[in-house]
Design an enzyme around this catalytic site. Structure first.
Site, PDB file in Angstrom:
ATOM      1  N   LYS A   1       0.858  -1.176   0.000  1.00  0.00           N
ATOM      2  CA  LYS A   1       0.000   0.000   0.000  1.00  0.00           C
ATOM      3  C   LYS A   1       0.901   1.235   0.000  1.00  0.00           C
ATOM      4  O   LYS A   1       1.800   1.356   0.848  1.00  0.00           O
ATOM      5  CB  LYS A   1      -0.903   0.008   1.229  1.00  0.00           C
ATOM      6  CG  LYS A   1      -1.939  -1.107   1.240  1.00  0.00           C
ATOM      7  CD  LYS A   1      -3.016  -0.897   0.194  1.00  0.00           C
ATOM      8  CE  LYS A   1      -4.150  -1.881   0.355  1.00  0.00           C
ATOM      9  NZ  LYS A   1      -5.230  -1.659  -0.633  1.00  0.00           N
TER      10      LYS A   1
ATOM     11  N   ASP B   1      -9.092  -1.314 -10.205  1.00  0.00           N
ATOM     12  CA  ASP B   1      -9.826  -1.735  -9.012  1.00  0.00           C
ATOM     13  C   ASP B   1     -11.025  -0.824  -8.808  1.00  0.00           C
ATOM     14  O   ASP B   1     -12.146  -1.156  -9.168  1.00  0.00           O
ATOM     15  CB  ASP B   1      -8.916  -1.735  -7.788  1.00  0.00           C
ATOM     16  CG  ASP B   1      -9.618  -2.244  -6.534  1.00  0.00           C
ATOM     17  OD1 ASP B   1     -10.798  -2.646  -6.618  1.00  0.00           O
ATOM     18  OD2 ASP B   1      -9.004  -2.254  -5.456  1.00  0.00           O
TER      19      ASP B   1
ATOM     20  N   LYS C   1     -13.727  -8.242  -7.194  1.00  0.00           N
ATOM     21  CA  LYS C   1     -14.046  -8.349  -5.774  1.00  0.00           C
ATOM     22  C   LYS C   1     -15.538  -8.629  -5.684  1.00  0.00           C
ATOM     23  O   LYS C   1     -16.347  -7.881  -6.250  1.00  0.00           O
ATOM     24  CB  LYS C   1     -13.687  -7.068  -5.013  1.00  0.00           C
ATOM     25  CG  LYS C   1     -12.190  -6.801  -4.953  1.00  0.00           C
ATOM     26  CD  LYS C   1     -11.889  -5.512  -4.195  1.00  0.00           C
ATOM     27  CE  LYS C   1     -10.386  -5.266  -4.108  1.00  0.00           C
ATOM     28  NZ  LYS C   1     -10.077  -3.975  -3.441  1.00  0.00           N
TER      29      LYS C   1
ATOM     30  N   ASP D   1      -6.113 -11.973   1.487  1.00  0.00           N
ATOM     31  CA  ASP D   1      -5.492 -12.082   2.812  1.00  0.00           C
ATOM     32  C   ASP D   1      -6.338 -11.503   3.936  1.00  0.00           C
ATOM     33  O   ASP D   1      -5.899 -11.466   5.092  1.00  0.00           O
ATOM     34  CB  ASP D   1      -4.121 -11.407   2.804  1.00  0.00           C
ATOM     35  CG  ASP D   1      -4.196  -9.907   2.510  1.00  0.00           C
ATOM     36  OD1 ASP D   1      -5.246  -9.457   2.018  1.00  0.00           O
ATOM     37  OD2 ASP D   1      -3.212  -9.189   2.749  1.00  0.00           O
TER      38      ASP D   1
END
Length: 330
Positions: free
Chosen positions: A152, A226, A248, A300
């Site tokens: 990140k 994204d 997602k 994760d």
């Protein structure tokens, strides 16, 4: 005779081990919604994560789900669900609960139902959250078991952070995720450093509403959409700007739509990867079905919580052991 489905909702708070820091904020807990559908005594469950960045809240998601209670009681199919609710967390929770319910009613696993080979294990990336350079390098070493790390990043100290993490983990495949926090100028200026450290994937560097400059930008690694990408309807707009799209389930609205994306993405010369919002093993289970078809897997989320569900997946040496849990999907 159609047997009505009974709907129940549960709102749960899950604490993080450590705060999750990204360019747009810090998260110390996650609010999750669990959808439970019961028919003839058989229970199917789905989990979703309302996302404020997409205009969602726990209340709004629960309201959406309750709003189609009568349709569910009239045997709403997963295909009809795609038309009844827009992409988002609410549809994801219901869709995954319907898949789970069907698998249990039919006495089959999700893998058999879809005609897919179930892997014994699937590797996931591990996220190194935004922080001081030495702390990010320390975390990279701590995550030695993970062959892929996702960094990140924010608007500052990127070159130092990238070089420090690469020095700490010269063996790792590295991807980066600025979470829309860069400008075109910063993205272009960092290109030599990205090339130097060997970045494998660049995820959403620019804001979704202002990502047009990426079309003509020379970068040393492929771009992944994204925040710019939610459902299969967005695929035509991604072509020519991105190489990968991040599926997602909370964005696209469930496993049914995720499977549509897997089928349609190659027609637009796009490569699917799979990621997640916050979630427990219950949310990761349907995403692992998608992961079996992807080369980049970023699931994760359960590892960042202080605890997981009782019937959780074992993650060993950076890999999900798929036979270690029956939390969802038959």
């Amino acid at each position: 005779m159609v047997v009505a489905i009974d709907l129940k909702l549960y709102v749960e708070s899950w604490e993080m081990k450590d705060p999750i820091v990204v360019s747009r904020g810090t998260y110390s807990q996650a609010q999750l919604v669990v959808v439970e559908l019961t028919r003839n005594g058989v229970i199917g469950r789905g989990e979703c994560c309302p996302t404020a960045h997409y205009g969602e809240s726990v209340d709004s998601v629960c309201e959406q789900i309750r709003g189609i209670r009568s349709e569910l009681q009239q045997d709403l199919s997963r295909q009809q669900l795609l038309e009844s609710l827009p992409p988002g967390a609410a549809r994801n929770g219901i869709d995954c609960a319907l898949w789970d319910l069907e698998c249990k009613e039919e006495g089959v696993s999700i893998w058999d139902k879809l005609g897919l080979q179930k892997p014994e294990r699937l590797a996931t990336a591990m996220t190194v959250v935004l922080g001081e350079t030495d702390k990010m390098a320390e975390k990279a070493r701590e995550f030695q078991a993970f062959s892929t790390l996702k960094l990140k990043l924010g608007p500052l100290q990127n070159a130092q952070n990238l070089r420090a993490v690469r020095a700490a983990r010269p063996d790792a495949r590295l991807s980066i995720d600025p979470n829309e926090g860069w400008t075109p100028e910063l993205t272009q200026d960092l290109a030599p450093v990205l090339d130097e450290v060997g970045i494998a994937l660049i995820e959403q560097p620019l804001p979704a509403a202002a990502d047009q400059p990426l079309e003509n930008m020379a970068l040393p690694a492929p771009l992944c959409a994204d925040e710019s990408f939610h459902s299969s309807a967005d695929l035509p707009q991604m072509h020519g700007r991105y190489r990968y799209v991040n599926i997602k389930l909370d964005k696209c609205g469930g496993l049914t739509e995720a499977l549509n994306i897997l089928e349609l993405a190659p027609k637009y010369d796009l490569i699917p990867m799979v990621g997640c919002m916050f979630g427990t093993s219950l949310a990761m289970a349907p995403a692992l079905v998608v992961a079996s078809q992807c080369s980049f897997v970023d699931l994760d989320a359960p590892l960042h919580f202080s605890e997981d569900r009782d019937d959780n997946y074992t993650i060993k040496n950076g890999e999900y052991l798929l036979n270690s849990s029956s939390v969802w999907g038959g």
